[in-house]
Design a protein around this motif. Structure first.
Motif, PDB file in Angstrom:
ATOM      1  N   PHE A 209       0.822  -1.227   0.000  1.00 13.63           N
ATOM      2  CA  PHE A 209       0.000   0.000   0.000  1.00 13.63           C
ATOM      3  C   PHE A 209       0.848   1.266   0.000  1.00 13.63           C
ATOM      4  O   PHE A 209       0.337   2.354  -0.220  1.00 13.63           O
ATOM      5  N   SER A 211       3.012   1.769  -2.206  1.00 14.62           N
ATOM      6  CA  SER A 211       3.556   1.853  -3.564  1.00 14.62           C
ATOM      7  C   SER A 211       3.142   3.128  -4.296  1.00 14.62           C
ATOM      8  O   SER A 211       3.785   3.516  -5.265  1.00 14.62           O
ATOM      9  N   CYS A 215      -2.758   4.159  -3.594  1.00 19.54           N
ATOM     10  CA  CYS A 215      -2.854   2.900  -2.854  1.00 19.54           C
ATOM     11  C   CYS A 215      -2.853   3.175  -1.345  1.00 19.54           C
ATOM     12  O   CYS A 215      -3.584   2.528  -0.588  1.00 19.54           O
ATOM     13  N   TYR A 218      -6.246   4.360  -0.395  1.00 15.73           N
ATOM     14  CA  TYR A 218      -7.155   3.195  -0.371  1.00 15.73           C
ATOM     15  C   TYR A 218      -7.037   2.464   0.968  1.00 15.73           C
ATOM     16  O   TYR A 218      -8.037   2.187   1.635  1.00 15.73           O
ATOM     17  N   ALA A 251      -8.507   1.872  -6.874  1.00  9.52           N
ATOM     18  CA  ALA A 251      -7.151   1.868  -6.318  1.00  9.52           C
ATOM     19  C   ALA A 251      -6.209   1.060  -7.193  1.00  9.52           C
ATOM     20  O   ALA A 251      -5.046   1.436  -7.387  1.00  9.52           O
ATOM     21  N   SER A 252      -6.703  -0.054  -7.740  1.00  8.81           N
ATOM     22  CA  SER A 252      -5.807  -0.959  -8.472  1.00  8.81           C
ATOM     23  C   SER A 252      -5.438  -0.406  -9.847  1.00  8.81           C
ATOM     24  O   SER A 252      -4.654  -1.017 -10.570  1.00  8.81           O
ATOM     25  N   ASN A 254      -3.623   2.016  -9.917  1.00  6.00           N
ATOM     26  CA  ASN A 254      -2.242   2.376  -9.594  1.00  6.00           C
ATOM     27  C   ASN A 254      -1.382   1.114  -9.662  1.00  6.00           C
ATOM     28  O   ASN A 254      -1.664   0.139  -8.967  1.00  6.00           O
ATOM     29  N   CYS A 257      -0.700  -1.767  -6.859  1.00  6.08           N
ATOM     30  CA  CYS A 257      -1.750  -1.761  -5.823  1.00  6.08           C
ATOM     31  C   CYS A 257      -2.634  -2.982  -6.037  1.00  6.08           C
ATOM     32  O   CYS A 257      -3.738  -2.895  -6.565  1.00  6.08           O
ATOM     33  N   THR A 258      -2.110  -4.124  -5.650  1.00  6.25           N
ATOM     34  CA  THR A 258      -2.704  -5.390  -6.070  1.00  6.25           C
ATOM     35  C   THR A 258      -3.461  -6.115  -4.968  1.00  6.25           C
ATOM     36  O   THR A 258      -4.024  -7.174  -5.209  1.00  6.25           O
TER      37      THR A 258
END
Ligand SMILES: *[C@@H]1O[C@H](CO)[C@@H](O)[C@H](O)[C@H]1NC(C)=O
Ligand SMILES: *[C@@H]1O[C@H](CO)[C@@H](O)[C@H](O)[C@H]1NC(C)=O
Ligand SMILES: *[C@@H]1O[C@H](CO)[C@@H](O)[C@H](O)[C@H]1NC(C)=O
Ligand SMILES: *[C@@H]1O[C@H](CO)[C@@H](O)[C@H](O)[C@H]1NC(C)=O
Length: 269
Positions: A209, A211, A215, A218, A251-252, A254, A257-258
């Motif tokens: 987070f 990163s 993220c 989030y 968010a993902s 980015n 942000c997995t």
């Protein structure tokens, strides 16, 4: 309930469905939609109704429309930071206008409020909302967000005469461009005042987070959304899941942000 809706959704009317009235917490976008019959005037509208109305009226992409918000902001500051346009000098919002307004607001709020907090989720919402002025409320044909247009939405809460929605859907990525410009130009990191009234940056969240700012925002959002919501049932739980999915999809975008998280914050009011 209300705090969850306001925080996660940024769309209080959609989830908490408060009645319109003195305590109505809907923003100008919601009231404008109600005033034009897109959603019921009493504020009782389903999440789907509001999302569809937003998409139709403002030409917002679904995912982005679901996260739509608009807070009141001080139009008076336009005179100081605005660009020139058809309605006169200092009457147009652009990125530099938003940067100037945000820098000034943060300084003033930080000095005026000893318990000032500007956590990542709040910064994300504040910059996202500011960016809506340029992308969502601007005249779709001229791409200009002028004083009469923004005044009509925010003061009168009606669509301005001869206002055209964006020609193609406004996407989260488009809004991200303005948010990134704000992040780059406003030097304040996410943080809060300490006991001495000195602004201190918040610690970075754990990987992955940390990163990107998106993220981190989030993670901060879910960390401050009541964890008990995960244990609800029925239609309520369906909405929590839907909203958690939407948050993650945003968010993902980015890179890196997995990792999806469910709400894990303390219970709210
Ligand atoms: C708000 O509405 C009033 C009354 O219709 C109008 O005179 C005024 O120009 C409007 N203001 C804006 C900023 O649209
Ligand atoms: C929006 O732009 C069109 C020109 O493309 C103009 O005729 C109209 O007056 C503008 N509307 C507002 C509210 O500024
Ligand atoms: C995220 O945190 C990890 C562990 O502290 C660190 O190794 C990594 O460099 C950080 N990533 C960024 C982008 O700051
Ligand atoms: C949710 O329910 C599970 C299983 O009953 C329980 O272990 C957990 O503590 C609950 N979480 C919260 C935040 O109430």
């Amino acid at each position: 309930m209300r705090s969850f809706a306001a925080a996660l959704l940024l769309l209080p009317a959609a989830f908490a469905a408060p009645r319109a009235g003195p305590n109505d917490q809907r923003g100008p976008a919601m009231n404008t939609l109600a005033n034009h019959g897109y959603i019921p005037r009493n504020g009782i509208a389903s999440f789907e109704e509001i999302t569809l109305a937003l998409m139709e009226a403002f030409n917002l992409e679904l995912i982005f429309g679901a996260n739509m918000a608009a807070n009141n902001m001080d139009l008076l500051q336009l005179g100081k930071f605005g660009d020139n346009g058809p309605d006169g000098d200092n009457t147009v919002f652009n990125v530099e206008t938003l940067v100037g307004i945000k820098k000034q607001n943060i300084l003033m709020d930080q000095a005026a409020n000893s318990e000032f907090q500007f956590a990542a989720r709040r910064m994300n919402a504040a910059y996202g909302e500011a960016s809506f002025l340029l992308n969502v409320f601007a005249n779709g044909t001229t791409k200009q967000a002028t004083l009469p247009i923004i005044g009509s939405f925010f003061r009168n809460q009606t669509f301005p005469p001869n206002w055209f929605r964006a020609a193609s859907p406004v996407t989260g990525a488009m809004n991200g461009v303005a948010v990134s410009a704000l992040l780059a130009a406003v030097p304040t990191p996410p943080g809060r005042n300490n006991a001495q009234g000195v602004y201190v940056a918040d610690p970075a969240p754990p990987p992955p987070f940390n990163s990107s700012f998106g993220c981190a925002a989030y993670f901060d959002q879910l960390a401050n959304t009541p964890g008990v919501l995960v244990n609800t049932t029925g239609i309520f739980k369906k909405n929590v899941e839907l909203l958690a999915d939407i948050e993650f999809q945003l968010a993902s975008a980015n890179p890196g942000c997995t990792q999806k998280v469910l709400p894990f914050g303390p219970a709210g009011e």
